[in-house]
Design an enzyme around this catalytic site. Structure first.
Site, short mmCIF file in Angstrom:
data_model
loop_
_atom_site.label_atom_id
_atom_site.label_comp_id
_atom_site.label_asym_id
_atom_site.label_seq_id
_atom_site.Cartn_x
_atom_site.Cartn_y
_atom_site.Cartn_z
N ASP A 115 0.81 -1.30 0.18
CA ASP A 115 0.05 0.11 -0.12
C ASP A 115 0.97 1.14 -0.05
O ASP A 115 2.17 1.08 0.32
CB ASP A 115 -1.09 0.03 1.20
CG ASP A 115 -0.37 -0.01 2.61
OD1 ASP A 115 0.72 -0.85 2.54
OD2 ASP A 115 -0.74 0.52 3.42
N GLU A 141 0.03 -0.98 5.74
CA GLU A 141 0.90 -0.87 6.63
C GLU A 141 0.95 0.76 6.92
O GLU A 141 1.08 1.27 8.19
CB GLU A 141 2.19 -1.04 6.00
CG GLU A 141 3.43 -0.77 6.88
CD GLU A 141 4.06 0.81 6.98
OE1 GLU A 141 4.86 1.03 7.99
OE2 GLU A 141 3.59 1.34 5.87
ZN ZN Z 1 6.59 2.38 4.08
#
Ligand code: ZN
Length: 402
Positions: free
Chosen positions: A80, A145
């Site tokens: 992401d 994340e």
């Molecule tokens: Zn990163």
């Protein structure tokens, strides 16, 4: 001096494919919880270059495997990215994937699709050369994340039962070997007041005025936080303030501030909450402190709630994982590596901070381009990371065989 190791020359032969794959994944937007399309593209590439097994777990993390030896190494990168921000600050389309003078541009170039591209191509090289018998290599492209660092690895370790002997976090390190990062946590402080008509504020108690003293105390707290080696100083800052009242013509009956707390060595969830509760203004106003929760569905619809506490981790300069990484670096580049630490946070908070799995950082690109306009990465960095990951696997195989 030219680099003449076979790790580097082998990786260099793959440069056109590696760059084309990187362009392809930069061109697929992948905000947190919306990584489905890019995961699918990465899965196709792993299959194309010959991974033995490729699967997507229920959370939506992509897990590719090569080999089936007893020593397990994982190369992790998050799939992401953050959003593009103000488009007028970009010199080109944030998803162009343009390459100019050996530099590739686009959101995710440094943070951190490059790490994934290099890891997949290290897999390709190892598959072609024959992965050592005593090694299992996993390449993971993980999700969410940017929203909740490490959540994916809490899931992988606790629910999928994968616990590698060593993890390489492929976030940008400018080709240095990284040994840790500050942790972080998110808290809210809340004050309560009593509302009344705004024309006669003396009848009420204004929650915003109560908060004003706390705000001043938090600013001072940040200044007196003590630096601790090797990560330096923790920090605290107020990232948001909001208040409630029955109308804009009334005294505020509630006020909340959001704290971004970065944690150095020895600072924990408990110590950080206690520190806020001990502030004179917090005690005088009976303010409450809450550590926030994260519970946002992943791209597959799975919700895996966690507290927004992301522990600090660091390992010594002479830790076996660092020594092995240094040996691999010398084998790949014939040169001495630099070591360092990230300023920002990574999946290491769960992998190393929560689960204690030996971890190092090594990735293409530079931390300063993360979340910034005109994000970019040198193609040469991608090649060198592929060479380093390959050398690391072979170094570990040799050490395990001794
Ligand atoms: Zn990163």
């Amino acid at each position: 001096m030219p680099i003449d190791s076979h790790y580097y020359t082998d990786a260099k032969t793959l440069e056109p494919d590696l760059a084309a794959f990187m362009q392809a994944i930069i061109r697929i937007p992948s905000l947190s919880s919306k990584e489905g399309s890019v995961i699918e593209r990465m899965r196709a590439e792993m299959l194309r270059v010959g991974f033995d097994e490729v699967s997507v777990d229920p959370m939506g993390n992509l897990i590719g495997r090569i080999g089936s030896g007893p020593y397990v190494i994982a190369l992790d990168g998050h799939a992401d990215t953050v959003d593009t921000g103000d488009l007028s600050l970009w010199d080109r389309d944030p998803h162009s994937g343009d390459i100019e003078d050996g530099v590739l541009y686009g959101r995710g170039a440094s943070d951190q699709k490059g790490g994934i591209a290099s890891a997949v191509y290290a897999g390709a090289l190892l598959k072609k050369a024959g992965i050592p018998d005593n090694i299992t290599l996993y390449v993971t492209a993980t999700v969410q994340e940017e929203d909740c660092d490490g959540l994916c690895w809490q899931y992988i370790v606790k629910e999928s039962g994968l616990r590698p002997d060593l993890v390489v976090i492929t976030e940008p390190t400018s080709l240095r070997i990284y040994r840790g990062q500050r942790g972080r946590m998110e808290m809210e402080v809340h004050t309560s007041g009593v509302s009344c008509h705004g024309s006669a504020p003396e009848r009420g108690i204004n929650a915003v005025y109560k908060m004003a003293e706390i705000i001043a105390d938090i600013e001072k707290l940040n200044e007196r936080l003590v630096p601790r080696e090797p990560l330096g100083k923790g920090t605290v800052t107020i990232s948001e303030i909001r208040s409630t009242s029955p109308s804009l013509c009334a005294v505020a009956d509630g006020c909340t501030i959001h704290l971004d707390r970065r944690l150095t060595v020895g600072e924990t969830e408990e110590s950080s909450v206690a520190e806020i509760l001990a502030l004179p203004s917090v005690q005088a106003t009976n303010a409450t402190v809450t550590v926030l929760d994260y519970a946002v569905p992943s791209h597959t619809g799975l919700t895996y709630p966690t507290r927004k506490y992301y522990p600090t981790w660091d390992i010594d300069e002479d830790d076996p994982a660092v020594l092995t990484a240094k040996t691999a670096y010398r084998a790949a580049f014939g040169d001495e590596p630099d070591t360092g630490f990230w300023t920002f946070s990574t999946n290491g908070v769960a992998i190393a901070g929560m689960h204690g799995i030996p971890s190092i950082g090594f990735g293409p690109g530079h931390e300063r381009f993360a979340h910034a306009p005109n994000e970019q990465v040198e193609i040469e960095h991608l090649v060198r990371c592929t060479a380093f990951y390959t050398a690391l696997v072979e170094t570990l195989a040799r050490q395990q065989g001794e």
